[in-house]
Design a protein around this motif. Structure first.
Motif, PDB file in Angstrom:
ATOM      1  N   LEU A 109      36.452  40.604  36.104  1.00  0.00           N
ATOM      2  CA  LEU A 109      36.964  41.385  37.233  1.00  0.00           C
ATOM      3  C   LEU A 109      37.707  42.596  36.680  1.00  0.00           C
ATOM      4  CD1 LEU A 109      38.165  38.389  39.351  1.00  0.00           C
ATOM      5  CD2 LEU A 109      36.624  40.148  40.206  1.00  0.00           C
ATOM      6  N   ILE A 110      37.383  43.767  37.184  1.00  0.00           N
ATOM      7  CA  ILE A 110      37.927  45.007  36.609  1.00  0.00           C
ATOM      8  C   ILE A 110      39.447  45.069  36.674  1.00  0.00           C
ATOM      9  CG2 ILE A 110      37.634  46.378  38.724  1.00  0.00           C
ATOM     10  CD1 ILE A 110      36.753  48.708  36.767  1.00  0.00           C
ATOM     11  N   LEU A 111      40.059  44.560  37.728  1.00  0.00           N
ATOM     12  CA  LEU A 111      41.519  44.668  37.836  1.00  0.00           C
ATOM     13  C   LEU A 111      42.255  43.715  36.901  1.00  0.00           C
ATOM     14  CD1 LEU A 111      42.154  45.338  41.635  1.00  0.00           C
ATOM     15  CD2 LEU A 111      41.924  46.970  39.744  1.00  0.00           C
ATOM     16  N   ASN A 112      41.541  42.741  36.303  1.00  0.00           N
ATOM     17  CA  ASN A 112      42.188  41.882  35.305  1.00  0.00           C
ATOM     18  C   ASN A 112      42.577  42.677  34.059  1.00  0.00           C
ATOM     19  OD1 ASN A 112      42.299  39.550  36.793  1.00  0.00           O
ATOM     20  ND2 ASN A 112      40.489  38.631  35.874  1.00  0.00           N
ATOM     21  N   THR A 113      42.015  43.888  33.892  1.00  0.00           N
ATOM     22  CA  THR A 113      42.398  44.717  32.749  1.00  0.00           C
ATOM     23  C   THR A 113      43.837  45.211  32.886  1.00  0.00           C
ATOM     24  OG1 THR A 113      41.516  46.731  33.774  1.00  0.00           O
ATOM     25  CG2 THR A 113      40.044  45.510  32.297  1.00  0.00           C
ATOM     26  N   ILE A 114      44.285  45.389  34.131  1.00  0.00           N
ATOM     27  CA  ILE A 114      45.663  45.871  34.340  1.00  0.00           C
ATOM     28  C   ILE A 114      46.583  44.806  34.932  1.00  0.00           C
ATOM     29  CG2 ILE A 114      45.191  48.345  34.411  1.00  0.00           C
ATOM     30  CD1 ILE A 114      45.002  48.127  37.477  1.00  0.00           C
ATOM     31  N   HIS A 115      46.005  43.777  35.523  1.00  0.00           N
ATOM     32  CA  HIS A 115      46.770  42.649  36.076  1.00  0.00           C
ATOM     33  C   HIS A 115      46.134  41.354  35.553  1.00  0.00           C
ATOM     34  CE1 HIS A 115      48.648  45.560  38.706  1.00  0.00           C
ATOM     35  NE2 HIS A 115      47.487  45.874  39.232  1.00  0.00           N
ATOM     36  N   PRO A 116      46.335  41.060  34.249  1.00  0.00           N
ATOM     37  CA  PRO A 116      45.633  39.939  33.622  1.00  0.00           C
ATOM     38  C   PRO A 116      45.776  38.617  34.381  1.00  0.00           C
ATOM     39  CG  PRO A 116      46.796  41.217  31.980  1.00  0.00           C
ATOM     40  CD  PRO A 116      47.219  41.746  33.325  1.00  0.00           C
ATOM     41  N   LYS A 117      44.663  37.926  34.471  1.00  0.00           N
ATOM     42  CA  LYS A 117      44.572  36.566  35.028  1.00  0.00           C
ATOM     43  C   LYS A 117      44.976  36.461  36.492  1.00  0.00           C
ATOM     44  CE  LYS A 117      45.086  34.534  30.499  1.00  0.00           C
ATOM     45  NZ  LYS A 117      46.005  34.080  29.513  1.00  0.00           N
ATOM     46  N   THR A 118      45.067  37.585  37.200  1.00  0.00           N
ATOM     47  CA  THR A 118      45.415  37.522  38.623  1.00  0.00           C
ATOM     48  C   THR A 118      44.163  37.445  39.492  1.00  0.00           C
ATOM     49  OG1 THR A 118      45.420  39.933  38.858  1.00  0.00           O
ATOM     50  CG2 THR A 118      47.528  38.866  38.308  1.00  0.00           C
ATOM     51  N   ASP A 119      43.015  37.830  38.916  1.00  0.00           N
ATOM     52  CA  ASP A 119      41.747  37.890  39.659  1.00  0.00           C
ATOM     53  C   ASP A 119      41.875  38.731  40.930  1.00  0.00           C
ATOM     54  OD1 ASP A 119      40.633  36.366  37.666  1.00  0.00           O
ATOM     55  OD2 ASP A 119      40.695  34.502  38.790  1.00  0.00           O
ATOM     56  N   ALA A 120      42.688  39.788  40.836  1.00  0.00           N
ATOM     57  CA  ALA A 120      42.835  40.717  41.962  1.00  0.00           C
ATOM     58  C   ALA A 120      41.507  41.426  42.207  1.00  0.00           C
ATOM     59  CB  ALA A 120      43.934  41.731  41.657  1.00  0.00           C
ATOM     60  N   GLU A 121      41.258  41.775  43.452  1.00  0.00           N
ATOM     61  CA  GLU A 121      39.996  42.396  43.828  1.00  0.00           C
ATOM     62  C   GLU A 121      40.186  43.848  44.252  1.00  0.00           C
ATOM     63  OE1 GLU A 121      37.565  38.556  45.528  1.00  0.00           O
ATOM     64  OE2 GLU A 121      38.502  39.872  47.002  1.00  0.00           O
ATOM     65  N   VAL A 122      39.171  44.653  43.975  1.00  0.00           N
ATOM     66  CA  VAL A 122      39.129  46.014  44.500  1.00  0.00           C
ATOM     67  C   VAL A 122      38.518  45.890  45.891  1.00  0.00           C
ATOM     68  CG1 VAL A 122      38.177  48.332  44.235  1.00  0.00           C
ATOM     69  CG2 VAL A 122      38.783  46.989  42.195  1.00  0.00           C
ATOM     70  N   PRO A 123      39.268  46.232  46.944  1.00  0.00           N
ATOM     71  CA  PRO A 123      38.722  46.059  48.292  1.00  0.00           C
ATOM     72  C   PRO A 123      37.549  46.997  48.555  1.00  0.00           C
ATOM     73  CG  PRO A 123      40.815  47.249  48.355  1.00  0.00           C
ATOM     74  CD  PRO A 123      40.603  46.822  46.929  1.00  0.00           C
ATOM     75  N   ASP A 124      36.588  46.539  49.317  1.00  0.00           N
ATOM     76  CA  ASP A 124      35.440  47.366  49.673  1.00  0.00           C
ATOM     77  C   ASP A 124      35.887  48.344  50.762  1.00  0.00           C
ATOM     78  OD1 ASP A 124      33.045  48.515  50.418  1.00  0.00           O
ATOM     79  OD2 ASP A 124      31.945  46.621  50.421  1.00  0.00           O
ATOM     80  N   PRO A 125      35.863  49.652  50.483  1.00  0.00           N
ATOM     81  CA  PRO A 125      36.365  50.624  51.456  1.00  0.00           C
ATOM     82  C   PRO A 125      35.316  51.060  52.488  1.00  0.00           C
ATOM     83  CG  PRO A 125      35.718  51.761  49.478  1.00  0.00           C
ATOM     84  CD  PRO A 125      35.487  50.282  49.224  1.00  0.00           C
ATOM     85  N   TYR A 126      34.120  50.490  52.417  1.00  0.00           N
ATOM     86  CA  TYR A 126      32.989  50.976  53.212  1.00  0.00           C
ATOM     87  C   TYR A 126      33.293  51.092  54.696  1.00  0.00           C
ATOM     88  CZ  TYR A 126      28.216  51.520  54.909  1.00  0.00           C
ATOM     89  OH  TYR A 126      27.086  51.986  55.532  1.00  0.00           O
ATOM     90  N   TYR A 127      33.948  50.088  55.263  1.00  0.00           N
ATOM     91  CA  TYR A 127      34.180  50.076  56.710  1.00  0.00           C
ATOM     92  C   TYR A 127      35.495  50.732  57.114  1.00  0.00           C
ATOM     93  CZ  TYR A 127      30.101  47.129  56.930  1.00  0.00           C
ATOM     94  OH  TYR A 127      28.821  46.657  56.806  1.00  0.00           O
ATOM     95  N   GLY A 128      36.200  51.303  56.152  1.00  0.00           N
ATOM     96  CA  GLY A 128      37.466  51.953  56.454  1.00  0.00           C
ATOM     97  C   GLY A 128      37.331  53.462  56.422  1.00  0.00           C
ATOM     98  N   GLY A 129      38.447  54.134  56.451  1.00  0.00           N
ATOM     99  CA  GLY A 129      38.465  55.589  56.416  1.00  0.00           C
ATOM    100  C   GLY A 129      38.660  56.113  55.012  1.00  0.00           C
ATOM    101  N   GLN A 130      38.912  57.411  54.919  1.00  0.00           N
ATOM    102  CA  GLN A 130      39.069  58.082  53.625  1.00  0.00           C
ATOM    103  C   GLN A 130      40.241  57.525  52.824  1.00  0.00           C
ATOM    104  OE1 GLN A 130      36.707  60.282  52.590  1.00  0.00           O
ATOM    105  NE2 GLN A 130      37.683  60.334  50.598  1.00  0.00           N
TER     106      GLN A 130
END
Length: 157
Positions: A109-130
Motif C-alpha cells: 500500500l503506497i501510504l505505508n511508505t509514510i505511515h508504516p503498518k497503518t494500511d491507510a488508503e488513498v481515497p478514490d476521488p472519482y465521485y467527488g469534486g476537485q
C-alpha cells in the motif's frame, strides 16, 4: 545498469495511479527509473486520465495528459520491481494474481511508505469534486517524495 521499475495501481487507472505515476516521475531521474501505472479493472482501458487528475497535476507543473489507462496483468510481476497500490481492494486484487511469494512481496500500500503498518488508503476521488483530487495529490506527493528518497538512497540514482 538496470533501471528500477515501479508500478502504481488503482481501480480504473484514471485518477489515483496516473497521478502517482506522474508525481514519482517528476521526482526521479528517468534514466535510472521507469514508472508506469495500471488498474485492477479494464473498464477504462485506453482512456486518458480523468480531467480532474490532469488539472490537479497541471496545477503542480506535472503533465499526465499523455498517459493511457491499462489493466494490471500477471506479467507486471515479472516486469516491475515495486508495485504500489492505492487501497485494500487493489491490494487484494493484485495479490490474488501473484504466482509466488516473491511476487507478493513486491506489492504494498503506497501510504505505508509514510505511515508504516497503518494500511491507510488513498481515497478514490472519482465521485467527488476537485477538492478530493487536491487531497489525493497531496497524499501521493508526500508518499512519492519518500519513495523517491528510498530509491535514490539505495544507490540506484
Amino acid at each position: 545498469m538496470n533501471q528500477t521499475k515501479v508500478l502504481m495501481v488503482c481501480l480504473g487507472n484514471i485518477c489515483r495511479s496516473p497521478l502517482a505515476e506522474g508525481i514519482l516521475k517528476s521526482k526521479l531521474n528517468t534514466d535510472n527509473f521507469e514508472v508506469d501505472s495500471a488498474g485492477t479493472s479494464a473498464t477504462h482501458a485506453g482512456e486518458l486520465p480523468d480531467s480532474r487528475s490532469i488539472k490537479v497535476a497541471q496545477q503542480n507543473q506535472i503533465d499526465i495528459s499523455n498517459q493511457r489507462s491499462r489493466p494490471f496483468n500477471k506479467n507486471d510481476f515479472d516486469e516491475f520491481d515495486l508495485i504500489y497500490v492505492m487501497d485494500q481492494q487493489n491490494y487484494s486484487n493484485v495479490v490474488s494474481l501473484a504466482k509466488t511469494e516473491e511476487h507478493r512481496k513486491k506489492v504494498s500500500l503506497i501510504l505505508n511508505t509514510i505511515h508504516p503498518k497503518t494500511d491507510a488508503e488513498v481515497p478514490d476521488p472519482y465521485y467527488g469534486g476537485q477538492n478530493g483530487f487536491k487531497n489525493v495529490f497531496s497524499m501521493l506527493n508526500e508518499a512519492c517524495k519518500e519513495i523517491a528518497n528510498q530509491l535514490q538512497n539505495n544507490g540506484d540514482a
